[in-house]
Design an enzyme around this catalytic site. Structure first.
Site, PDB file in Angstrom:
ATOM      1  N   ASP A 246       0.808  -1.237   0.120  1.00 15.67           N
ATOM      2  CA  ASP A 246      -0.186   0.061   0.121  1.00 15.67           C
ATOM      3  C   ASP A 246       0.779   1.335  -0.131  1.00 15.67           C
ATOM      4  OD1 ASP A 246      -3.106   0.479   0.915  1.00 15.67           O
ATOM      5  OD2 ASP A 246      -1.939   2.113   1.284  1.00 15.67           O
ATOM      6  N   ILE A 247       0.430   2.391  -0.670  1.00 14.49           N
ATOM      7  CA  ILE A 247       0.954   3.509  -0.602  1.00 14.49           C
ATOM      8  C   ILE A 247       1.440   4.176   0.897  1.00 14.49           C
ATOM      9  CG2 ILE A 247       1.115   4.009  -3.147  1.00 14.49           C
ATOM     10  CD1 ILE A 247      -1.166   6.224  -2.495  1.00 14.49           C
TER      11      ILE A 247
ATOM     12  N   PHE B  21      -0.168   5.883 -10.446  1.00  9.80           N
ATOM     13  CA  PHE B  21      -1.509   5.837 -10.920  1.00  9.80           C
ATOM     14  C   PHE B  21      -2.485   5.132  -9.673  1.00  9.80           C
ATOM     15  CE2 PHE B  21       1.340   4.808 -14.434  1.00  9.80           C
ATOM     16  CZ  PHE B  21       0.677   5.511 -15.302  1.00  9.80           C
TER      17      PHE B  21
ATOM     18  N   ASN C  56      -6.737   8.427   0.628  1.00  7.52           N
ATOM     19  CA  ASN C  56      -5.912   7.686  -0.063  1.00  7.52           C
ATOM     20  C   ASN C  56      -5.264   8.730  -1.323  1.00  7.52           C
ATOM     21  OD1 ASN C  56      -4.916   5.033  -1.420  1.00  7.52           O
ATOM     22  ND2 ASN C  56      -5.825   5.954  -3.244  1.00  7.52           N
TER      23      ASN C  56
ATOM     24  N   TYR D 232     -13.269  13.897  -5.911  1.00  7.24           N
ATOM     25  CA  TYR D 232     -12.106  13.482  -6.483  1.00  7.24           C
ATOM     26  C   TYR D 232     -11.399  14.165  -7.421  1.00  7.24           C
ATOM     27  CZ  TYR D 232     -10.210  11.203 -10.605  1.00  7.24           C
ATOM     28  OH  TYR D 232      -9.371  10.740 -11.689  1.00  7.24           O
TER      29      TYR D 232
ATOM     30  N   LEU E 147     -18.838   4.235 -19.549  1.00 11.31           N
ATOM     31  CA  LEU E 147     -19.737   3.954 -20.587  1.00 11.31           C
ATOM     32  C   LEU E 147     -19.329   2.973 -21.743  1.00 11.31           C
ATOM     33  CD1 LEU E 147     -22.165   5.170 -22.541  1.00 11.31           C
ATOM     34  CD2 LEU E 147     -20.237   6.653 -23.514  1.00 11.31           C
TER      35      LEU E 147
ATOM     36  N   GLY F 291     -23.539  16.090 -11.536  1.00 10.69           N
ATOM     37  CA  GLY F 291     -21.972  16.154 -11.847  1.00 10.69           C
ATOM     38  C   GLY F 291     -21.345  16.128 -13.118  1.00 10.69           C
ATOM     39  N   ASP F 292     -22.225  15.581 -14.303  1.00 12.40           N
ATOM     40  CA  ASP F 292     -21.840  15.307 -15.513  1.00 12.40           C
ATOM     41  C   ASP F 292     -21.746  16.753 -16.315  1.00 12.40           C
ATOM     42  OD1 ASP F 292     -20.903  12.916 -15.527  1.00 12.40           O
ATOM     43  OD2 ASP F 292     -22.967  12.089 -16.466  1.00 12.40           O
TER      44      ASP F 292
HETATM   45  N1  UDP Z   1     -22.779   7.583 -19.383  1.00 12.97           N
HETATM   46  C1  UDP Z   1     -24.000   7.204 -19.397  1.00 12.97           C
HETATM   47  N2  UDP Z   1     -24.349   6.026 -19.242  1.00 12.97           N
HETATM   48  C2  UDP Z   1     -23.585   5.259 -18.517  1.00 12.97           C
HETATM   49  C3  UDP Z   1     -22.348   5.660 -18.120  1.00 12.97           C
HETATM   50  C4  UDP Z   1     -21.981   6.993 -18.601  1.00 12.97           C
HETATM   51  O1  UDP Z   1     -24.731   7.850 -20.417  1.00 12.97           O
HETATM   52  O2  UDP Z   1     -24.073   4.075 -17.830  1.00 12.97           O
HETATM   53  C5  UDP Z   1     -22.409   8.897 -19.965  1.00 12.97           C
HETATM   54  C6  UDP Z   1     -21.943   9.937 -18.996  1.00 12.97           C
HETATM   55  O3  UDP Z   1     -23.131  10.578 -18.399  1.00 12.97           O
HETATM   56  C7  UDP Z   1     -20.841  10.621 -19.590  1.00 12.97           C
HETATM   57  C8  UDP Z   1     -20.234   9.469 -20.495  1.00 12.97           C
HETATM   58  O4  UDP Z   1     -21.275   8.579 -20.549  1.00 12.97           O
HETATM   59  O5  UDP Z   1     -21.368  11.404 -20.125  1.00 12.97           O
HETATM   60  C9  UDP Z   1     -18.858   9.253 -20.039  1.00 12.97           C
HETATM   61  O6  UDP Z   1     -19.169   8.724 -18.597  1.00 12.97           O
HETATM   62  P1  UDP Z   1     -18.120   7.880 -17.954  1.00 12.97           P
HETATM   63  O7  UDP Z   1     -18.469   7.266 -16.505  1.00 12.97           O
HETATM   64  O8  UDP Z   1     -17.542   6.721 -19.002  1.00 12.97           O
HETATM   65  O9  UDP Z   1     -16.674   8.354 -17.710  1.00 12.97           O
HETATM   66  P2  UDP Z   1     -16.552  10.039 -16.994  1.00 12.97           P
HETATM   67  O10 UDP Z   1     -16.883  11.167 -18.130  1.00 12.97           O
HETATM   68  O11 UDP Z   1     -17.495  10.269 -16.087  1.00 12.97           O
HETATM   69  O12 UDP Z   1     -14.923  10.103 -16.810  1.00 12.97           O
END
Ligand code: UDP
Length: 324
Positions: A50-51, A70, A89, A138, A187, A281-282
């Site tokens: 572990d780090i 990483f 972490n 994060y 995704l 948060g997207d």
């Molecule tokens: N996304 C989606 N359905 C899923 C997972 C992701 O529509 O089951 C969408 C998500 O809203 C984002 C994009 O795909 O716009 C990429 O999401 P991912 O979780 O792969 O990576 P992130 O952008 O969060 O790092």
């Protein structure tokens, strides 16, 4: 050069380790296997640790000239629910790693950062000097570590590369390495699992974004393009003595619906899906301006979305045998 790849049994770390080996560097992996997999470390020198474990870390650190880091938790949603885990972490244990490197005289440090440090950018494409305003723990934990690197450079003579990834995806062309997350939330693997019938229908998180087809747009970057950028970045900081902060993306955005269309082309199968509300948060659009990496490293992504999805599909078919 001997490189300690911390988190080297994980998705991006295992690909970076392979890229380093292909360049003739010696590689030692350091991983606690909490989210990494022994199968991704196959055939490599692996220290299981572990780090946060100073003694074990120090004895590994004494054998190397450089670190690639990483080993971080990387689920945005989980970081909101359990920020303690992320700060503990990614920040506290991460600083332990950094201090150990400094104490052992290791001067070259490559850090796996993220476009999440930009939060919800006002414009796109994103350059490295955009404001850093993360909107989740994060992203905040990664930004903290970037700032620590910056301060350590001045105080302790460290050279670093902060590599801000956009959406890492795809798998090594050999089919021997690829993405393994438990649980999987990304995704492309979820869309492939839905297409193959091994997973649930894909939930598309919102189709009312201000984008051409209403779904989010992301800059998907092949994991081996990322891995190659790490090798070049390490070479650059070690030769020049200067630190680097770089975006790593393709500079091209693809919507969630476009991804589903390419999954269909590659697999020959429809992706069963349903539309669900937006995920908190997207941001609507995240696309890199990757011209700085081109100018400083001569690096440019070589693989496109079809390559990403084809290699991920190949990996999905082979991995059951590899990880069994
Ligand atoms: N996304 C989606 N359905 C899923 C997972 C992701 O529509 O089951 C969408 C998500 O809203 C984002 C994009 O795909 O716009 C990429 O999401 P991912 O979780 O792969 O990576 P992130 O952008 O969060 O790092």
């Amino acid at each position: 050069m001997t490189v300690l790849v911390v988190g080297g049994a994980g998705y991006i770390g295992s690909h970076a380790a392979r890229a380093l080996s292909l360049r003739g560097e010696n590689v030692i992996l350091y991983d606690n296997l909490s989210t990494g997999f022994r199968a991704l470390a196959e055939g490599r020198d692996l220290v299981v640790g572990d780090i946060a474990d100073v003694d074990r870390l120090e004895s590994a650190m004494r054998r190397v000239d450089a670190v690639m880091h990483f080993a971080a938790h990387a689920y945005v949603g989980e970081s909101v629910e359990n920020p303690r885990k992320y700060f503990q972490n990614n920040v506290v244990a991460g600083l332990n790693l950094l201090d150990t490197a400094v104490r052992c005289g290791v001067r070259n440090f490559v850090f796996s950062s993220t476009c999440a440090v930009y939060g919800v950018p006002a414009r796109t494409p994103i350059t490295e000097d955009f404001p850093r305003e993360p909107v989740n723990p994060y992203g905040a934990s990664k930004l903290f570590f970037e700032r620590a690197l910056h301060a350590y450079q001045h105080a302790y003579g460290l050279r670093y590369a902060c590599l801000r990834y956009f959406n890492a995806a795809g798998a090594d062309e050999s089919g021997e390495l690829g993405e393994l997350h438990e649980p999987e939330t990304h995704l492309i693997p979820l869309a492939l699992a839905a297409a193959s019938g091994s997973g649930e229908p894909l939930s598309i998180f919102g189709e009312d974004y201000p984008t051409p087809d209403g779904t989010c747009v992301r800059d998907f970057i092949h994991v081996n393009d990322l891995a190659e950028a790490h090798v070049l970045a390490l070479q650059n900081i070690s030769d020049s003595g200067e630190s680097l902060v770089l975006n790593l993306g393709t500079g091209e955005g693809h919507s969630v619906r476009e991804v589903l269309a390419v999954v269909k082309q590659v697999t020959g199968r429809e992706v069963p899906h349903k539309i669900v509300p937006r995920r908190a948060g997207d941001p609507p659009v995240l696309v890199a301006d990757a011209s700085k990496a081109k100018a400083l490293l001569g690096w440019k992504a070589q693989r496109n979305l079809t390559d990403i999805i084809s290699t991920a599909w190949n990996w999905m078919q082979k991995r059951a045998a590899i990880t069994a």
